[in-house]
Design an enzyme around this catalytic site. Structure first.
Site, PDB file in Angstrom:
ATOM      1  N   HIS A   1       0.833  -1.212   0.000  1.00 54.81           N
ATOM      2  CA  HIS A   1       0.000   0.000   0.000  1.00 54.81           C
ATOM      3  C   HIS A   1       0.869   1.264   0.000  1.00 54.81           C
ATOM      4  O   HIS A   1       0.445   2.311   0.498  1.00 54.81           O
ATOM      5  CB  HIS A   1      -0.952   0.052   1.207  1.00 54.81           C
TER       6      HIS A   1
ATOM      7  N   LYS B   1      16.606  21.382 -11.666  1.00 53.16           N
ATOM      8  CA  LYS B   1      15.911  20.112 -11.897  1.00 53.16           C
ATOM      9  C   LYS B   1      16.763  18.994 -12.497  1.00 53.16           C
ATOM     10  O   LYS B   1      17.604  19.229 -13.355  1.00 53.16           O
ATOM     11  CB  LYS B   1      14.710  20.343 -12.832  1.00 53.16           C
TER      12      LYS B   1
ATOM     13  N   GLU C   1      10.001   7.833 -16.952  1.00 50.70           N
ATOM     14  CA  GLU C   1       8.627   8.321 -17.120  1.00 50.70           C
ATOM     15  C   GLU C   1       8.112   7.913 -18.502  1.00 50.70           C
ATOM     16  O   GLU C   1       6.948   7.543 -18.670  1.00 50.70           O
ATOM     17  CB  GLU C   1       8.570   9.848 -17.000  1.00 50.70           C
TER      18      GLU C   1
END
Ligand code: ARG
Length: 501
Positions: free
Chosen positions: A161, A288, A295
């Site tokens: 979970h 960044k 992705e």
């Protein structure tokens, strides 16, 4: 100027499609991936026609010569894909007829239909695509095994979970993907067996009166056997559907592993850091470091799932036999192989260059209440409590600790005894070392010896078995590749011998 293009087989119709309609009808854009396969299939068919006495040796020679010129043009990037042709089959036949005349060139397609032709092209192509992709899959598996060898004792939290669950080691996590990917390999390997059959000679749907020899073309193309029933041979695309279905399952694994890497490379987790060569930056935020490669693996999964739904939908409502809808199966098939192939390559690179932040994973373990289950099991084994009693006791202990902000490592045996009395309403004699042992990560893993658990010795055993199976799978793959290469060499020898005449 292509004089034969319009009347190669359009005598039945007097009107001509506009260039827009012709382009709509044409599969040439997708067919670029099967030019070589189409040439091989036609050459095998025509060699067989000669051997059966259906065309003469001289006719075969000039047909093969023309076909080889098409091959050369294609390899040199000089094959014009004119969408006035419905497909690569028509284009090549028109080229041959154009070059050597309809009296001889017009014999090329004897005893065959585009329906068995496209089916054979697809199977020839799929065979190679599956083997190529399986090689990339094995490369990724091998990298995962290699990385796991360095991490059989690197502590990490295991999650259920997405919440702290149990303590584990990074190697066992990696091996879990090795095992899933090996199953993907096996599924593709099964598909290969069913794809590697020849539909050639089925003709349009009902066979032919021309005395062809299907076994011979099957042999010349290196297939393991025939798709025997001529109706099945031209109607079915389940070989494509099942392959894409397995590619979709494979992508589900690649996507899940990518999602872990995205999450774990956040500043909040910091368990891993992707190599710079597999990261992107931002056009505006100078700080960044984005995990765009993984992705995109996650994103490309959607392409493959979409392809599977496309294929299933295309084949669902067709009447038995070839229907032109089947032409549309090629795009999703190629798109799936492209997405899965590039994802496998990228992920292998990502893992090869991945920095595993063992220190960060270790401190996450130290701050966690994940040893709770091990403590409950220790109480069960050492204090003769039922597991339910121990669970209740430790649940209460964690509740109190969370409230007071006490880490598990600072809890005293007295606290545990007090809670025992409170929860179970009796005194339980606890050995002073129990708590210490029960929450120490190394002792925890040492005690978790159930088969397949993250006990370092068990993990090392698993790794060494996986290393052996990668080797065995590589051997199987190279044997299959070699068989196909040998058959192709034999076909090319036949072609050059006959073309010489
Ligand atoms: N371009 C077609 C395809 O890709 C080839 C078969 C066409 N057959 C036909 N009877 N029109 O499926």
């Amino acid at each position: 100027m292509l004089p034969v293009v319009e009347d190669l087989y359009r005598a039945r119709l007097k009107g001509r499609p506009s260039s827009k309609t012709a382009a709509f009808l044409s599969s040439l854009v997708d067919d670029v991936r099967i030019v070589e396969e189409d040439l091989d299939g036609t050459e095998a068919h025509d060699i067989m026609l000669f051997e059966q006495g259906i065309i003469s040796e001289r006719e075969l020679a000039s047909i093969l010569g023309a076909l080889e010129r098409v091959r050369r043009d294609c390899r040199e990037g000089r094959l014009a894909l004119d969408t006035r042709f419905e497909d690569i089959h028509e284009l090549i036949e028109a080229r041959v007829v154009d070059e050597i005349g309809i009296e001889v060139g017009g014999k090329l397609h004897t005893g065959r239909s585009r329906n068995d032709q496209v089916a054979v092209d697809l199977r020839l192509s799929l065979r190679n695509e599956i083997l190529g992709l399986s090689g990339k899959l094995l490369d990724l598996i091998a990298v995962l095994v290699e990385v796991s060898e360095r991490h059989s004792e690197s502590l990490m939290l295991l999650y259920t979970h997405t919440q702290h669950a149990q303590i584990g080691v990074f190697a066992q996590y990696l091996i879990s993907y090795v095992d899933a990917l090996v199953r993907d390999f096996e599924r593709l390997s099964d598909c290969f067996v069913r794809a590697n059959l020849s539909p050639l000679g089925a003709s349009a749907i009902g066979g032919t009166s021309i005395p062809i020899d299907r076994e011979r073309t099957c042999e010349l193309l290196g297939f393991e056997g025939l798709v025997e029933n001529s109706i099945d041979a031209v109607s079915s695309r389940d070989f494509a559907v099942e392959t894409v279905s397995h590619l979709a399952t494979l992508m589900s694994h690649l996507s899940r592993i990518s999602e872990d890497l995205v999450l774990w490379s956040t500043s909040e987790f910091g368990y891993v850091e992707l190599g710079d060569e597999f990261s992107s930056t931002s056009s505006v935020m100078p700080h960044k470091k984005n995990p765009c490669t993984v992705e995109l693996v996650r994103g490309k999964t959607g392409i493959v799932y979409g392809a599977l739904v496309s294929l299933l939908t295309m084949v669902k409502g067709l009447t038995t036999g070839y229907n032109r809808d089947l032409q549309e199966t090629k795009g999703p098939l190629w798109a799936s192989f492209d997405a899965a192939g590039s994802s496998l390559e990228v992920l292998a690179g990502v893992f090869r260059t991945l920095e595993v932040r063992v220190d960060r994973m270790r401190s996450a373990v130290a701050e966690s209440y994940a040893p709770a289950v091990d403590l409950a099991e220790a109480l069960t084994q050492e204090c003769r409590l039922s597991f339910r009693e121990a669970h209740r006791l430790v649940g209460e202990l964690v509740h109190e600790s969370v409230q007071s902000g006490t880490p598990l490592s600072e809890i005293q045996i007295g606290d545990l005894e007090r809670i025992c009395k409170k929860v179970l309403d009796r005194d339980v004699k606890l050995s002073p070392s129990l708590l210490k042992r029960a929450v120490d990560p190394e002792s925890i893993l040492d005690k978790r010896r159930s088969r397949g658990a993250p006990n370092p010795r068990e993990v090392k055993r698993m790794i060494s078995l996986r290393r052996k199976s990668v080797k065995a799978l590589r051997t199987r793959l190279s044997e299959r590749k070699l068989k196909i290469e040998k058959a192709r060499e034999r076909l090319m020898t036949e072609v050059s011998e006959h073309a010489k005449e």
